[in-house]
Design a protein around this motif. Structure first.
Motif, short mmCIF file in Angstrom:
data_model
loop_
_atom_site.label_atom_id
_atom_site.label_comp_id
_atom_site.label_asym_id
_atom_site.label_seq_id
_atom_site.Cartn_x
_atom_site.Cartn_y
_atom_site.Cartn_z
N THR A 139 -2.95 30.83 -56.55
CA THR A 139 -2.80 29.60 -55.67
C THR A 139 -2.99 29.98 -54.22
O THR A 139 -3.39 29.16 -53.35
N GLN A 140 -2.30 31.11 -54.04
CA GLN A 140 -2.14 31.45 -52.57
C GLN A 140 -3.08 32.28 -51.91
O GLN A 140 -3.55 32.05 -50.76
N GLN A 141 -3.82 32.85 -52.80
CA GLN A 141 -4.97 33.62 -52.23
C GLN A 141 -6.34 33.48 -52.69
O GLN A 141 -7.53 33.53 -52.07
N MET A 142 -6.60 33.09 -54.05
CA MET A 142 -7.75 32.75 -54.74
C MET A 142 -8.01 31.44 -54.18
O MET A 142 -9.38 31.15 -53.76
N LEU A 143 -7.32 30.37 -54.14
CA LEU A 143 -7.66 29.06 -53.81
C LEU A 143 -8.30 29.00 -52.35
O LEU A 143 -9.43 28.38 -52.30
N PRO A 144 -7.65 29.66 -51.45
CA PRO A 144 -8.57 29.55 -50.01
C PRO A 144 -9.71 30.35 -49.96
O PRO A 144 -10.86 29.82 -49.26
N LEU A 145 -9.94 31.19 -50.72
CA LEU A 145 -11.17 31.94 -51.07
C LEU A 145 -12.34 30.85 -51.75
O LEU A 145 -13.61 30.50 -51.30
N LEU A 146 -11.97 30.07 -52.59
CA LEU A 146 -12.69 29.07 -53.35
C LEU A 146 -12.97 27.73 -52.37
O LEU A 146 -14.31 27.59 -52.35
N LYS A 147 -12.16 27.49 -51.53
CA LYS A 147 -12.41 26.40 -50.61
C LYS A 147 -13.38 26.82 -49.48
O LYS A 147 -14.26 26.41 -48.98
N SER A 148 -13.36 28.15 -48.97
CA SER A 148 -13.95 28.72 -48.07
C SER A 148 -15.36 28.91 -48.51
O SER A 148 -16.45 28.57 -47.69
N ALA A 149 -15.65 29.25 -49.72
CA ALA A 149 -16.96 29.49 -50.54
C ALA A 149 -17.66 28.17 -50.38
O ALA A 149 -19.15 27.93 -50.24
N LEU A 150 -16.93 27.08 -50.69
CA LEU A 150 -17.33 25.79 -51.47
C LEU A 150 -18.19 24.85 -49.75
O LEU A 150 -18.64 24.15 -49.54
N GLU A 151 -17.42 25.74 -48.61
CA GLU A 151 -17.70 25.38 -47.28
C GLU A 151 -18.45 26.12 -46.58
O GLU A 151 -18.67 25.91 -45.13
N GLU A 188 -1.95 20.24 -60.89
CA GLU A 188 -1.58 19.82 -59.73
C GLU A 188 -2.43 20.31 -58.45
O GLU A 188 -2.73 19.71 -57.55
N VAL A 189 -2.50 21.54 -58.41
CA VAL A 189 -3.41 22.35 -57.45
C VAL A 189 -4.79 21.87 -57.42
O VAL A 189 -5.26 21.62 -56.36
N LEU A 190 -5.38 21.81 -58.65
CA LEU A 190 -6.80 21.26 -58.87
C LEU A 190 -6.90 19.92 -58.31
O LEU A 190 -7.99 19.79 -57.51
N ALA A 191 -6.03 19.24 -58.63
CA ALA A 191 -6.34 17.62 -58.22
C ALA A 191 -5.94 17.36 -56.86
O ALA A 191 -6.73 16.86 -56.30
N ALA A 192 -5.08 18.15 -56.28
CA ALA A 192 -4.68 17.85 -55.00
C ALA A 192 -5.53 18.74 -53.81
O ALA A 192 -5.97 18.18 -52.79
N GLU A 193 -6.06 20.00 -54.29
CA GLU A 193 -6.61 20.84 -53.30
C GLU A 193 -8.40 20.87 -53.44
O GLU A 193 -9.13 20.59 -52.77
N MET A 194 -8.59 20.91 -54.93
CA MET A 194 -10.15 21.12 -55.14
C MET A 194 -10.71 19.58 -55.24
O MET A 194 -12.04 19.84 -55.20
N LEU A 195 -10.26 18.74 -55.82
CA LEU A 195 -11.27 17.53 -55.94
C LEU A 195 -11.75 16.92 -54.73
O LEU A 195 -12.77 16.51 -54.79
N PRO A 196 -10.94 16.82 -53.63
CA PRO A 196 -11.64 16.34 -52.45
C PRO A 196 -12.65 17.30 -52.17
O PRO A 196 -13.82 16.66 -51.42
N LEU A 197 -12.65 18.42 -52.60
CA LEU A 197 -13.67 19.39 -51.91
C LEU A 197 -15.13 19.15 -52.93
O LEU A 197 -16.04 19.46 -52.51
N MET A 198 -14.60 18.81 -54.11
CA MET A 198 -15.52 18.62 -54.96
C MET A 198 -16.55 17.36 -54.62
O MET A 198 -17.67 17.20 -54.94
N ALA A 199 -15.89 16.11 -54.22
CA ALA A 199 -16.25 15.11 -53.50
C ALA A 199 -17.39 15.33 -52.73
O ALA A 199 -18.34 14.97 -52.50
N ASN A 200 -17.19 16.41 -51.89
CA ASN A 200 -17.89 16.79 -50.93
C ASN A 200 -19.09 17.52 -51.09
O ASN A 200 -20.16 17.31 -50.78
#
Length: 441
Positions: free
Chosen positions: A263-275, A299-311
């Motif tokens: 959640t603290q290190q991989m999640l930012p990488l995933l978000k950055s890659a999608l952008e 809860e992390v997937l729902a809050a952090e990744m679903l908005p990015l999936m929408a984009n």
């Protein structure tokens, strides 16, 4: 006279065959010197037969030196080298067993300097197979460890590019001391000046990371640090290769119980890659997104990744939109139906009008799958989308709902009854495939 000449030629061919059988190496040598490439390739495919005919002693003393000379001469083609490497992986019994494994590894070492990646990859696989078979036979794997270190510290970048996968193949068998040395070498390879070497390190992560699950500190500090650095590399090809490894690395972190790093290190990488500005990087991270979705806390997937999936579903590149839509069922299952619908229903409604029919087709398949799995959650919301797909301009998209009518009848009969008027209208579809799809199902 002609018949006599034919019989004479047959007798001459028979004599040549007998002579070849009496001297397998000379026959093999002559075939490799043939002017026709096909003949040379067939000869290399049968090098194991030659070795079996010669016996272990002659194979070690004559055939292997000849192969070494042949490789060094520069006469070998990429195809020939690949074929030879594939054969050598199963050569151990032909040279007399495990005690002679080092002879095969020494021959394979020459292939690690080859420019063509296919040759190097075949040699790496062969070296791993030889090492495993020899260790199973009681062989001390120290020579294999030494080989991996030599290759990783080689002068030529082609040699160093072979090292990460080679390490992955021999790592399970080496001593603790050699394992420590290899860990340090992997760090150095991840920082190599040549992008091809850095990409080779990344490509080996799916085989390397699971072997360090029990070494949590190295996995979560060193390897994750290397992956983070390469995910931000100056070369887009390196960044793209890095994102392709996210799913495998997330799985290893999950197996290691490293939820904080997820959640603290991989999640930012995933978000950055999608952008990422490179669509190839965005596409690469989506290729294994179903695996990523299963590793992240709900809860992390729902809050952090679903908005990015929408984009991402509205990405400028059709290939990215299509791939994102294919993972929606898994993402929904991992995030929960309510959160999924809240975040993505409006986006899916927009995709009904997507300019690319392949994207619309993929979204249609997803919506049908979601309705079939959970009609109570998705039926009412997605009914209008299914109606829109039935009226799509593209015949292939129009056929999707009728083709899966049986599945919907079984799992969501109420929805089918609500759609019955639209199904009846499709019996008059201008496309015969659409009429057939409704009639069949």
């Amino acid at each position: 006279a002609r018949g006599g000449a034919d019989r004479s030629g047959q007798r001459g061919g028979a004599r040549a065959l007998v002579e070849a059988m009496a001297s397998p190496l000379e026959f093999f040598r002559s075939e490799l010197a043939h002017s026709e490439l096909d003949v040379r390739m067939e000869a290399m495919k049968k090098v194991n037969i030659i070795a079996a005919a010669m016996g272990p002693d002659a194979t070690r003393s004559q055939l292997l030196p000849f192969l070494d000379e042949f490789i060094t001469s520069g006469e070998a083609t990429d195809e020939g080298m690949t074929t030879l490497a594939m054969q050598l992986g199963a050569f151990l019994p032909l040279v007399g067993g495990a005690e002679h494994a080092n002879l095969l590894l020494q021959l394979l070492e020459k292939s690690f300097q080859w420019e063509e990646n296919v040759v190097r990859a075949a040699a790496v696989e062969a070296a791993g197979a030889v090492t495993k078979a020899a260790v199973d036979g009681g062989w001390d794997p120290a020579p294999a460890a030494a080989l991996a270190m030599r290759v990783g510290q080689g002068e030529w970048f082609t040699c160093r590019a072979s090292a990460p996968s080679l390490v992955a193949g021999v790592l399970p068998y080496v001593s603790a001391e050699a394992r420590t040395e290899m860990r340090q070498m992997l760090v150095e390879l991840s920082r190599d000046e040549m992008p091809v070497v850095r990409r080779a390190f990344l490509a080996a992560i799916p085989k390397l990371a699971p072997q360090f699950v029990s070494e949590v500190e190295f996995l979560t500090a060193d390897m994750l640090g290397m992956l983070t650095t390469l995910a931000n590399d100056d070369h887009s090809s390196v960044r793209s290769t890095a994102t392709q490894q996210f799913p495998a690395f997330c799985r290893s972190l999950q197996e290691a119980g490293a939820s904080a790093q997820l959640t603290q290190q991989m999640l930012p990488l995933l978000k950055s890659a999608l952008e990422d500005k490179s669509w190839r990087s965005r596409y690469a991270v989506l290729q294994g997104f179903d695996v990523v979705a299963r590793t992240l806390p709900q809860e992390v997937l729902a809050a952090e990744m679903l908005p990015l999936m929408a984009n991402t579903l509205l990405d400028p590149e059709a290939e990215v939109r299509q791939l994102a839509s294919k993972h929606l069922e898994v993402v929904c299952e991992a995030a929960g139906g309510e959160a999924f619908t809240s975040a993505l229903q409006q986006t899916l409604s927009q995709l009904v009008q997507d300019q690319n029919p392949i994207v619309r087709l993929s979204v249609a398949e997803t919506c049908i799958g979601l309705c079939a799995k959970d009609h109570a959650t998705f039926g009412a919301q997605y009914r209008s989308l299914l109606v829109a797909f039935l009226d799509d301009d593209d015949a292939g998209v129009r056929q999707v709902v009728p083709q899966r009518l049986g599945e919907l009848c079984e799992r969501a009969p109420d929805l089918v009854r609500e759609l019955m008027e639209q199904f009846k209208a499709k019996l008059g579809d201008t496309a015969w495939r659409g009429r057939r799809a409704v009639g069949q199902h």
